[in-house]
Scaffold this motif. Structure first.
Motif, PDB file in Angstrom:
ATOM      1  N   PHE A  26       0.808  -1.352  -0.058  1.00  0.00           N
ATOM      2  CA  PHE A  26       0.060   0.051  -0.164  1.00  0.00           C
ATOM      3  C   PHE A  26       0.956   1.305  -0.013  1.00  0.00           C
ATOM      4  N   ILE A  27       0.530   2.140  -0.706  1.00  0.00           N
ATOM      5  CA  ILE A  27       0.982   3.656  -0.391  1.00  0.00           C
ATOM      6  C   ILE A  27       0.228   4.331   0.512  1.00  0.00           C
ATOM      7  N   VAL A  28       1.293   4.991   1.516  1.00  0.00           N
ATOM      8  CA  VAL A  28       0.719   5.484   2.847  1.00  0.00           C
ATOM      9  C   VAL A  28       0.325   6.906   2.397  1.00  0.00           C
ATOM     10  N   GLU A  29      -0.621   7.477   2.835  1.00  0.00           N
ATOM     11  CA  GLU A  29      -0.925   8.846   2.871  1.00  0.00           C
ATOM     12  C   GLU A  29      -0.914   9.201   4.558  1.00  0.00           C
ATOM     13  N   ALA A  30      -0.116   9.926   4.881  1.00  0.00           N
ATOM     14  CA  ALA A  30      -0.253  10.150   6.480  1.00  0.00           C
ATOM     15  C   ALA A  30      -0.856  11.571   6.496  1.00  0.00           C
ATOM     16  N   LYS A  31      -1.735  11.699   7.704  1.00  0.00           N
ATOM     17  CA  LYS A  31      -2.394  13.063   8.095  1.00  0.00           C
ATOM     18  C   LYS A  31      -2.574  12.769   9.691  1.00  0.00           C
ATOM     19  N   LYS A  32      -2.064  13.997  10.327  1.00  0.00           N
ATOM     20  CA  LYS A  32      -2.187  13.761  11.745  1.00  0.00           C
ATOM     21  C   LYS A  32      -3.516  13.580  12.232  1.00  0.00           C
ATOM     22  N   THR A  33      -4.349  14.541  11.799  1.00  0.00           N
ATOM     23  CA  THR A  33      -5.927  14.117  12.216  1.00  0.00           C
ATOM     24  C   THR A  33      -6.745  14.383  11.157  1.00  0.00           C
ATOM     25  N   VAL A  34      -8.069  13.657  11.000  1.00  0.00           N
ATOM     26  CA  VAL A  34      -8.972  13.871  10.200  1.00  0.00           C
ATOM     27  C   VAL A  34     -10.219  14.220  10.937  1.00  0.00           C
ATOM     28  N   ARG A  35     -10.611  15.713  10.805  1.00  0.00           N
ATOM     29  CA  ARG A  35     -11.699  15.788  11.577  1.00  0.00           C
ATOM     30  C   ARG A  35     -12.667  16.401  10.691  1.00  0.00           C
ATOM     31  N   THR A  36     -13.960  16.977  10.963  1.00  0.00           N
ATOM     32  CA  THR A  36     -14.704  17.367  10.270  1.00  0.00           C
ATOM     33  C   THR A  36     -14.547  18.853   9.676  1.00  0.00           C
ATOM     34  N   ILE A  66      -3.067   6.755   7.179  1.00  0.00           N
ATOM     35  CA  ILE A  66      -2.846   6.548   8.375  1.00  0.00           C
ATOM     36  C   ILE A  66      -2.935   7.923   9.229  1.00  0.00           C
ATOM     37  N   ALA A  67      -3.500   7.912  10.197  1.00  0.00           N
ATOM     38  CA  ALA A  67      -3.549   9.019  11.148  1.00  0.00           C
ATOM     39  C   ALA A  67      -3.680   8.843  12.578  1.00  0.00           C
ATOM     40  N   GLU A  68      -3.276   9.718  13.208  1.00  0.00           N
ATOM     41  CA  GLU A  68      -3.127   9.522  14.822  1.00  0.00           C
ATOM     42  C   GLU A  68      -4.687   9.502  14.959  1.00  0.00           C
ATOM     43  N   TYR A  69      -5.670  10.162  14.498  1.00  0.00           N
ATOM     44  CA  TYR A  69      -7.031  10.228  14.820  1.00  0.00           C
ATOM     45  C   TYR A  69      -7.810  10.531  13.672  1.00  0.00           C
ATOM     46  N   ILE A  70      -8.786   9.723  13.679  1.00  0.00           N
ATOM     47  CA  ILE A  70      -9.960   9.838  12.423  1.00  0.00           C
ATOM     48  C   ILE A  70     -11.170   9.946  13.314  1.00  0.00           C
ATOM     49  N   SER A  71     -12.010  10.899  12.949  1.00  0.00           N
ATOM     50  CA  SER A  71     -13.371  11.166  13.561  1.00  0.00           C
ATOM     51  C   SER A  71     -14.293   9.835  12.901  1.00  0.00           C
ATOM     52  N   LYS A  72     -15.383   9.512  13.617  1.00  0.00           N
ATOM     53  CA  LYS A  72     -16.173   8.576  13.398  1.00  0.00           C
ATOM     54  C   LYS A  72     -16.852   8.918  11.990  1.00  0.00           C
ATOM     55  N   LYS A  73     -17.227  10.092  11.574  1.00  0.00           N
ATOM     56  CA  LYS A  73     -17.945  10.713  10.728  1.00  0.00           C
ATOM     57  C   LYS A  73     -16.900  10.369   9.404  1.00  0.00           C
ATOM     58  N   ALA A  74     -15.651  10.416   9.378  1.00  0.00           N
ATOM     59  CA  ALA A  74     -14.585  10.343   8.543  1.00  0.00           C
ATOM     60  C   ALA A  74     -14.644   8.882   8.048  1.00  0.00           C
ATOM     61  N   THR A  75     -14.424   8.135   9.075  1.00  0.00           N
ATOM     62  CA  THR A  75     -14.377   6.681   8.997  1.00  0.00           C
ATOM     63  C   THR A  75     -15.434   6.161   8.230  1.00  0.00           C
ATOM     64  N   GLU A  76     -16.705   6.431   8.405  1.00  0.00           N
ATOM     65  CA  GLU A  76     -17.931   6.093   7.631  1.00  0.00           C
ATOM     66  C   GLU A  76     -17.722   6.307   6.255  1.00  0.00           C
ATOM     67  N   GLU A  77     -17.100   7.719   5.896  1.00  0.00           N
ATOM     68  CA  GLU A  77     -17.080   8.107   4.651  1.00  0.00           C
ATOM     69  C   GLU A  77     -15.987   7.384   3.823  1.00  0.00           C
ATOM     70  N   LEU A  78     -14.956   7.217   4.702  1.00  0.00           N
ATOM     71  CA  LEU A  78     -13.719   6.242   4.099  1.00  0.00           C
ATOM     72  C   LEU A  78     -14.275   4.996   3.664  1.00  0.00           C
ATOM     73  N   LYS A  79     -14.981   4.221   4.377  1.00  0.00           N
ATOM     74  CA  LYS A  79     -15.547   2.829   4.212  1.00  0.00           C
ATOM     75  C   LYS A  79     -16.341   2.989   3.020  1.00  0.00           C
ATOM     76  N   GLU A  80     -17.363   3.960   2.774  1.00  0.00           N
ATOM     77  CA  GLU A  80     -18.150   4.170   1.735  1.00  0.00           C
ATOM     78  C   GLU A  80     -17.440   4.347   0.385  1.00  0.00           C
TER      79      GLU A  80
END
Length: 243
Positions: A43-53, A77-91
């Motif tokens: 996998f190619i990694v895209e690193a972001k510190k946090t993913v918030r609204t 890969i992030a230190e923190y990903i909000s619940k809303k963002a994880t749902e969008e990523l899965k979709e």
């Protein structure tokens, strides 16, 4: 060269523990934040510190662009990903993992889905792991050669002969103890004299007794008096010793 993305190793170490599958990571790539391999999938990694609204839309847009332009799967890969963002990523079918151990990875026959993990709060303990056996080996590498500070966690782990997880934990504790400062492009040791003094004390108490093989003495007093003249070279190398 150091890039401020140590959380990549924290996330990988946590996921390895949860799934009991080794994960290879290479962060010494100029064109990517890192390359990740799980089993036979890379996998190619895209690193972001946090993913918030507040930044979710921009990050998702960049991930979609990276996904479109790459012939290999992308993972966020992030230190923190909000619940809303994880749902969008899965979709959208975008792989992700965070430092708490939550992950969504789907690539051909490889499927990993973990949710509900909370990042453990750091426990304050009397004896820091930074000054136990593995920590002392790591601190030695940082004090001995300051350039080691800028290496990836994997390379520091190889030099100290410890696990990547140990490096992640010890570096975090050194930061908490005000011995380490992380900036945008480098790590810096602080209070070096104090750190060295503490290392010397704990090395003698913790590590030295474990690495000492045995004590020996001369049977011949003449050899004892002439010990500096003894030939220490042997067929396969040489002997280092002293008194």
């Amino acid at each position: 060269m150091y890039r401020n993305n140590d959380f990549i190793y924290e996330a990988v170490s946590k996921l390895e523990t949860l799934i009991n599958i080794p994960i290879e990571i290479d962060s010494n790539r100029p064109n990517y934040d890192a390359l990740l391999r799980i089993k036979n999938e890379q996998f190619i990694v895209e690193a972001k510190k946090t993913v918030r609204t507040s930044n979710q839309g921009l990050i998702l847009s960049k991930l979609e662009e990276a996904k479109y332009n790459s012939n290999r799967p992308i993972i966020l890969i992030a230190e923190y990903i909000s619940k809303k963002a994880t749902e969008e990523l899965k979709e959208r079918g975008i792989n992700y993992m965070d430092t708490a151990g939550n992950a969504f990875i789907k690539c051909r026959e490889l499927i990993i889905f973990i949710e509900g993990q909370k990042k453990a709060k750091k426990e304050k303990i009397n004896q820091s792991r930074a000054f136990q056996e593995a920590g002392l080996k790591i601190v030695f590498q940082l004090l001995y050669k300051p350039e080691n500070l800028q290496y990836s966690y994997r390379r520091i782990a190889e030099k100290a002969d410890v696990s990547i997880g140990s490096v992640s934990n010890v570096m975090a504790e050194l930061e908490d103890l005000n011995y380490l400062l992380k900036t945008g492009d480098k790590r810096v040791l602080k209070n070096k004299n104090e750190l060295l003094e503490r290392w010397i004390v704990d090395y003698n108490q913790v590590l030295r007794p474990r690495i000492m093989r045995k004590k020996m003495r001369f049977l011949d007093k003449d050899y004892q008096q002439q010990w500096r003249n003894i030939n220490t070279h042997i067929n396969d190398g040489y002997i280092l010793w002293g008194r």
